[in-house]
Design a protein around this motif. Structure first.
Motif, PDB file in Angstrom:
ATOM      1  N   ARG A  24       0.716  -1.072  -0.230  1.00 43.44           N
ATOM      2  CA  ARG A  24      -0.651  -0.194  -0.019  1.00 43.44           C
ATOM      3  C   ARG A  24       0.975   0.955  -0.213  1.00 43.44           C
ATOM      4  O   ARG A  24       0.151   1.850  -0.592  1.00 43.44           O
ATOM      5  N   ASP A  62      -4.548  -1.280  -4.300  1.00 42.58           N
ATOM      6  CA  ASP A  62      -5.051  -2.675  -4.486  1.00 42.58           C
ATOM      7  C   ASP A  62      -4.490  -3.718  -5.637  1.00 42.58           C
ATOM      8  O   ASP A  62      -4.712  -5.164  -5.936  1.00 42.58           O
TER       9      ASP A  62
ATOM     10  N   ARG B  33      -5.383  -7.175   7.241  1.00 43.50           N
ATOM     11  CA  ARG B  33      -5.328  -5.525   5.673  1.00 43.50           C
ATOM     12  C   ARG B  33      -6.760  -4.685   6.243  1.00 43.50           C
ATOM     13  O   ARG B  33      -5.901  -3.603   5.702  1.00 43.50           O
ATOM     14  N   THR B  37      -5.603  -0.931   5.687  1.00 43.44           N
ATOM     15  CA  THR B  37      -5.723   0.156   5.022  1.00 43.44           C
ATOM     16  C   THR B  37      -6.378   1.607   6.013  1.00 43.44           C
ATOM     17  O   THR B  37      -6.177   2.549   5.507  1.00 43.44           O
ATOM     18  N   LEU B  41      -5.511   5.147   4.879  1.00 45.12           N
ATOM     19  CA  LEU B  41      -6.422   6.053   4.515  1.00 45.12           C
ATOM     20  C   LEU B  41      -5.966   7.258   6.071  1.00 45.12           C
ATOM     21  O   LEU B  41      -6.195   8.735   5.957  1.00 45.12           O
ATOM     22  N   SER B  54      -9.536   2.254  -1.781  1.00 50.64           N
ATOM     23  CA  SER B  54      -9.769   1.748  -0.675  1.00 50.64           C
ATOM     24  C   SER B  54     -11.047   2.353  -0.118  1.00 50.64           C
ATOM     25  O   SER B  54     -11.237   2.554   1.429  1.00 50.64           O
ATOM     26  N   VAL B  70     -15.518   1.737   3.911  1.00 49.72           N
ATOM     27  CA  VAL B  70     -13.829   1.322   3.514  1.00 49.72           C
ATOM     28  C   VAL B  70     -13.430   0.287   3.153  1.00 49.72           C
ATOM     29  O   VAL B  70     -13.886  -0.699   3.488  1.00 49.72           O
ATOM     30  N   LYS B  71     -12.868  -0.252   2.112  1.00 43.76           N
ATOM     31  CA  LYS B  71     -13.130  -0.907   1.216  1.00 43.76           C
ATOM     32  C   LYS B  71     -11.206  -1.634   1.085  1.00 43.76           C
ATOM     33  O   LYS B  71     -10.191  -1.395   1.611  1.00 43.76           O
ATOM     34  N   PHE B  72     -11.536  -3.250   1.137  1.00 49.07           N
ATOM     35  CA  PHE B  72     -10.595  -3.870   0.937  1.00 49.07           C
ATOM     36  C   PHE B  72     -11.016  -5.152   0.863  1.00 49.07           C
ATOM     37  O   PHE B  72     -11.652  -5.010   1.204  1.00 49.07           O
ATOM     38  N   HIS B  83     -13.403  -9.541  -1.133  1.00 46.18           N
ATOM     39  CA  HIS B  83     -13.740  -8.178  -0.453  1.00 46.18           C
ATOM     40  C   HIS B  83     -14.276  -8.447   0.603  1.00 46.18           C
ATOM     41  O   HIS B  83     -15.734  -8.634   1.247  1.00 46.18           O
TER      42      HIS B  83
END
Lengths: 166, 143
Positions: A24, A62, B33, B37, B41, B54, B70-72, B83
């Motif tokens: 990241r 990602d 993870r 993230t 952020l 994200s 919030v996406k990961f 996901h």
């Protein structure tokens, strides 16, 4: 003790966290530097000699399949160096807790770093030549200690190997 | 410290904290993870950059208005991506995100299926100033 440090005690957690941060933080830096320099993806792509699609993927946290070659090209496009080091987890925690976008705004290119130093070198050389301190025909080289403010005089006879602080 | 954004966890009542319950139910891989993230952020100024995948605002359904996520993802066997979403209220001007709950995605559907409706219910309670918000910290405090 920080929250993240407690979590890192679980080996599976720290392996996953370190991998995730590795994947990241390069996209994060790529995007942050570009933004701070006011460059478009197309402009960075041109400077890095890659396509815009490569930059787009490089900025996607990602994506996760960036190659060292691509990272090197992007660094070259910014006139910066990129290093990947193995570090203890304490350093990862410090990095994760202290990194800011602002530091990328102030990250100088090689040319920006070199220009003021060269002017300084020239004035030193001129000063030495003027007083004759360096002796006839001697060369003044900046070595690795140059960055610490030390200069080595190279030549024969008096002054050989002498270090002069500037 | 260089944090630009601040994260909070919503505690709707004495019974607990839904985002914490969700987090505790995940594997360490998912937890790691998620934490990575959040950590990136926190130091990312512009969440509206289309390259930043994200984060997203839920806009498709009016009943989910006001929710963001919030996406990961986590890579599983055969590089299959699973996901995950942590849903909350994003306040750009205050530079804050309040976690409400989380869910896994199965195709386009959330697991559990009512996760977004539950998030909307929690958002309503938050906006009615019920419950409490605490600084984001999903580490065990007991024992």
């Amino acid at each position: 003790m920080s929250t993240i440090w407690k979590k890192l005690k679980d080996k599976r957690y720290r392996e996953e966290y370190a991998t995730a941060m590795l994947k990241r933080m390069i996209p994060y830096q790529t995007r942050a530097i570009r933004k701070k320099r006011g460059m478009s993806q197309a402009e960075l792509a041109e400077a890095a000699k890659v396509t815009q699609g490569v930059i787009s993927r490089a900025e996607d946290p990602d994506y996760g399949n960036l190659t060292l070659t691509t990272i090197g090209k992007i660094a070259a496009g910014y006139d910066l160096a990129a290093i990947i080091r193995f570090v203890p987890f304490s350093e990862l925690v410090r990095y994760s807790e202290n990194t800011t976008e602002q530091e990328f705004a102030e990250m100088p290119t090689f040319v920006q770093q070199e220009t003021p130093k060269q002017k300084k070198n020239e004035s030193i050389i001129h000063g030495l030549q003027g007083t004759g301190n360096a002796g006839n025909g001697r060369e003044i080289d900046e070595d690795v200690f140059g960055s610490l403010g030390l200069w080595a005089l190279k030549g024969q006879g008096q002054g050989e190997g002498m270090e002069m602080p500037i | 410290m260089g944090k630009i954004w601040q994260f909070f966890d919503y505690y709707p009542d004495e019974s607990g904290c839904p985002i914490r319950d969700w987090y505790k139910a995940q594997t360490v891989e998912v937890q790691a993870r998620f934490d990575a993230t959040v950590d990136t952020l926190e130091i990312t100024e512009d969440w509206e950059n289309p390259q930043l995948r994200s984060f997203g605002v839920l806009e498709r359904k009016p009943e989910h208005a006001g929710l963001s996520q919030v996406k990961f993802y986590v890579l599983g066997k055969n590089a299959k991506k699973t996901h995950y979403r942590a849903v909350g209220r994003w306040r750009k001007e205050a530079k804050e995100f309040i976690f409400l709950t989380g869910f896994k995605k199965d195709g386009r559907s959330p697991v559990p299926p009512n996760a977004l409706d539950e998030a909307a219910r929690l958002l309503k309670a938050l906006e009615e100033q019920r419950g409490e918000i605490h600084e984001h910290n999903l580490e065990e405090t007991e024992g």
